[in-house]
Design an enzyme around this catalytic site. Structure first.
Site, mmCIF file in Angstrom:
data_model
loop_
_atom_site.group_PDB
_atom_site.id
_atom_site.type_symbol
_atom_site.label_atom_id
_atom_site.label_comp_id
_atom_site.label_asym_id
_atom_site.label_seq_id
_atom_site.Cartn_x
_atom_site.Cartn_y
_atom_site.Cartn_z
ATOM 1 N N LEU A 47 -8.396 51.856 61.876
ATOM 2 C CA LEU A 47 -7.501 53.011 61.880
ATOM 3 C C LEU A 47 -7.984 54.064 60.877
ATOM 4 O O LEU A 47 -8.800 53.776 60.006
ATOM 5 C CB LEU A 47 -6.079 52.543 61.535
ATOM 6 C CG LEU A 47 -5.491 51.522 62.520
ATOM 7 C CD1 LEU A 47 -4.201 50.926 61.990
ATOM 8 C CD2 LEU A 47 -5.260 52.167 63.880
ATOM 9 N N PRO A 48 -7.466 55.295 60.983
ATOM 10 C CA PRO A 48 -8.006 56.365 60.134
ATOM 11 C C PRO A 48 -7.817 56.172 58.621
ATOM 12 O O PRO A 48 -8.785 56.271 57.871
ATOM 13 C CB PRO A 48 -7.257 57.617 60.618
ATOM 14 C CG PRO A 48 -6.797 57.295 61.993
ATOM 15 C CD PRO A 48 -6.543 55.825 62.014
ATOM 16 N N THR B 252 -11.325 52.375 56.505
ATOM 17 C CA THR B 252 -11.595 52.712 55.107
ATOM 18 C C THR B 252 -10.298 53.235 54.501
ATOM 19 O O THR B 252 -9.815 54.306 54.888
ATOM 20 C CB THR B 252 -12.684 53.801 54.994
ATOM 21 O OG1 THR B 252 -13.860 53.342 55.659
ATOM 22 C CG2 THR B 252 -13.007 54.087 53.537
ATOM 23 N N LYS C 217 -11.082 62.371 53.121
ATOM 24 C CA LYS C 217 -10.208 61.252 52.726
ATOM 25 C C LYS C 217 -10.946 60.290 51.802
ATOM 26 O O LYS C 217 -10.442 59.907 50.741
ATOM 27 C CB LYS C 217 -9.725 60.505 53.978
ATOM 28 C CG LYS C 217 -9.085 59.153 53.699
ATOM 29 C CD LYS C 217 -9.112 58.230 54.908
ATOM 30 C CE LYS C 217 -10.464 58.012 55.458
ATOM 31 N NZ LYS C 217 -10.821 56.694 55.936
ATOM 32 N N LYS D 11 -17.017 50.426 49.511
ATOM 33 C CA LYS D 11 -17.131 51.449 50.565
ATOM 34 C C LYS D 11 -16.961 52.870 50.001
ATOM 35 O O LYS D 11 -17.699 53.778 50.370
ATOM 36 C CB LYS D 11 -16.083 51.158 51.652
ATOM 37 C CG LYS D 11 -15.923 52.213 52.709
ATOM 38 C CD LYS D 11 -17.138 52.359 53.594
ATOM 39 C CE LYS D 11 -16.941 53.499 54.598
ATOM 40 N NZ LYS D 11 -18.193 53.858 55.269
HETATM 41 P P1 NAD Z 1 -11.072 57.987 64.939
HETATM 42 O O1 NAD Z 1 -10.123 59.050 64.527
HETATM 43 O O2 NAD Z 1 -12.135 58.292 65.940
HETATM 44 O O3 NAD Z 1 -10.253 56.709 65.508
HETATM 45 C C1 NAD Z 1 -9.067 56.233 64.977
HETATM 46 C C2 NAD Z 1 -8.216 55.716 66.143
HETATM 47 O O4 NAD Z 1 -7.030 55.111 65.624
HETATM 48 C C3 NAD Z 1 -7.773 56.827 67.103
HETATM 49 O O5 NAD Z 1 -8.192 56.491 68.422
HETATM 50 C C4 NAD Z 1 -6.250 56.825 66.956
HETATM 51 O O6 NAD Z 1 -5.571 57.156 68.144
HETATM 52 C C5 NAD Z 1 -5.979 55.404 66.520
HETATM 53 N N1 NAD Z 1 -4.695 55.189 65.850
HETATM 54 C C6 NAD Z 1 -4.172 55.864 64.790
HETATM 55 N N2 NAD Z 1 -2.995 55.325 64.438
HETATM 56 C C7 NAD Z 1 -2.765 54.280 65.291
HETATM 57 C C8 NAD Z 1 -1.722 53.328 65.433
HETATM 58 N N3 NAD Z 1 -0.662 53.328 64.637
HETATM 59 N N4 NAD Z 1 -1.838 52.412 66.408
HETATM 60 C C9 NAD Z 1 -2.908 52.385 67.226
HETATM 61 N N5 NAD Z 1 -3.934 53.266 67.149
HETATM 62 C C10 NAD Z 1 -3.853 54.195 66.195
HETATM 63 O O7 NAD Z 1 -11.698 57.424 63.594
HETATM 64 P P2 NAD Z 1 -13.072 56.610 63.412
HETATM 65 O O8 NAD Z 1 -14.181 57.580 63.240
HETATM 66 O O9 NAD Z 1 -13.151 55.559 64.464
HETATM 67 O O10 NAD Z 1 -12.792 55.939 61.974
HETATM 68 C C11 NAD Z 1 -11.917 54.819 61.807
HETATM 69 C C12 NAD Z 1 -12.055 54.332 60.380
HETATM 70 O O11 NAD Z 1 -13.423 53.953 60.136
HETATM 71 C C13 NAD Z 1 -11.708 55.370 59.310
HETATM 72 O O12 NAD Z 1 -11.066 54.748 58.241
HETATM 73 C C14 NAD Z 1 -13.072 55.922 58.902
HETATM 74 O O13 NAD Z 1 -13.054 56.433 57.570
HETATM 75 C C15 NAD Z 1 -13.932 54.675 59.020
HETATM 76 N N6 NAD Z 1 -15.362 54.901 59.285
HETATM 77 C C16 NAD Z 1 -15.780 55.826 60.197
HETATM 78 C C17 NAD Z 1 -17.143 56.004 60.424
HETATM 79 C C18 NAD Z 1 -17.673 57.009 61.433
HETATM 80 O O14 NAD Z 1 -18.884 57.259 61.436
HETATM 81 N N7 NAD Z 1 -16.826 57.582 62.294
HETATM 82 C C19 NAD Z 1 -18.066 55.236 59.726
HETATM 83 C C20 NAD Z 1 -17.617 54.270 58.827
HETATM 84 C C21 NAD Z 1 -16.256 54.112 58.607
#
Ligand code: NAD
Length: 295
Positions: A64-65, A95, A245, A170
């Site tokens: 999740l975000p 994260t 964030k 992280k």
């Molecule tokens: P994203 O915004 O693409 O995906 C997050 C998903 O969570 C969305 O599809 C959203 O609809 C869903 N969501 C939010 N609240 C919800 C709930 N209550 N129930 C169900 N679904 C819910 O984000 P991302 O890029 O996939 O990143 C996710 C996490 O991973 C974050 O914490 C980010 O910091 C971390 N991260 C991202 C990357 C990257 O390259 N994108 C790399 C490493 C870590």
């Protein structure tokens, strides 16, 4: 194994698909129907709620975000922990603040549920390829339970310490990444302003003492690397607001332990200005727009 996967965005989607490819049965839930459709097309089952997804699951993975989403899901009005069977393993790969991981882990422990924080590095490319680096916080026993699943989504698995330690590792890494992306963008923009070809300059720096991950696989200049977010209009990668964030989490943590992180603080301010200027939803490599002379 029967797995519930909650949060199928840029990272969670391909991670869930790798678990499916490895032969696991994945029941997915996300607030976005588009995200669910992609996983369904790859053989995942779709649940109508998080509560439904965890029914009968032996492991629950969340991606999740931010902190409020994880705390809201497990402890908030839906109180998902109450729907998860005793003895289940929960792997949170979002994260978030280490303190939030510890709060959720404590409630999980009281309910007889194993919880680890397992944030990742490696970007969407690593999520698709199954080559992520996992930074795990939790007990040895819980990590050993999680390892067979983590190995299907990643290549490197590090045990950073107790619950929350994965998150601390992280944010140290992402503070460095945020700084490196700005520095890489500055250097490329300077070279281009002097008439250098961004591809040639990037290759020179990649093989010289300025070489770093951004130059290897995440070049911020459009057209330098075919698979980079920059080349596809800064879509679908790691959002500026997610980087903001993470830099905020690093600064909060630095204040708590009285650490000096001047470049981390400056990087946070630069990404905040970029977000305010309307680029929060774009990939964080778009920071080069702030530094590059536009034609
Ligand atoms: P994203 O915004 O693409 O995906 C997050 C998903 O969570 C969305 O599809 C959203 O609809 C869903 N969501 C939010 N609240 C919800 C709930 N209550 N129930 C169900 N679904 C819910 O984000 P991302 O890029 O996939 O990143 C996710 C996490 O991973 C974050 O914490 C980010 O910091 C971390 N991260 C991202 C990357 C990257 O390259 N994108 C790399 C490493 C870590």
């Amino acid at each position: 194994m029967k797995i519930a996967f909650i949060g199928l965005g840029n990272m969670g989607g391909p991670m869930a698909i790798n678990l499916i490819k490895a032969g696991h049965s994945v029941k997915a839930f996300d607030l976005s129907q588009d995200s669910l459709a992609k996983v369904q097309a790859d053989g995942g089952q779709v649940a109508a709620s998080a509560q439904e997804a965890v029914q009968g699951a032996e492991a629950v993975v969340t991606m999740l975000p931010a902190s409020q989403h994880v705390e809201g899901l497990f402890l908030g009005s839906g109180n998902l922990l109450a729907s998860i069977a005793k003895g289940t393993l929960v792997i949170d790969s979002s994260t978030i603040a280490a303190a939030t991981s510890q709060k959720v882990a404590k409630a999980a422990e009281a309910a007889g549920i194993d919880f680890i924080d397992a944030p990742v590095s490696g970007g969407t490319g690593g999520a698709i390829a199954g080559t992520l680096t996992f930074m795990v916080g939790g007990s040895d026993a819980a990590l050993e339970r999680a390892r067979p699943l983590l190995e299907k989504m990643g290549k490197n698995i590090f045990h950073a310490g107790g619950v929350g330690a994965g998150q601390t590792a992280k944010i140290c890494n992402n503070m460095l990444l945020g700084i490196l992306m700005i520095g890489t963008s500055e250097a490329i923009a300077l070279g281009v302003a002097n008439g250098l070809d961004p591809k040639v300059l990037s290759e020179i720096m990649r093989r010289s003492s300025g070489g770093n991950w951004a130059l290897e696989v995440y070049n911020p200049y459009p057209g330098v690397q075919e698979a980079s977010a920059a080349t596809r209009g800064y879509t679908g990668g790691f959002g500026t607001d997610l980087m903001l964030k993470d830099l905020g989490l690093a600064q909060e943590n630095a204040m708590t332990v009285k650490a000096s992180t001047p470049l981390g603080g400056m990087a946070r301010a630069i990404y905040a200005a970029h977000s305010i200027a309307g680029h929060g939803g774009e990939d964080f490599a778009s920071i080069i727009k702030m530094l590059r002379k536009l034609a």
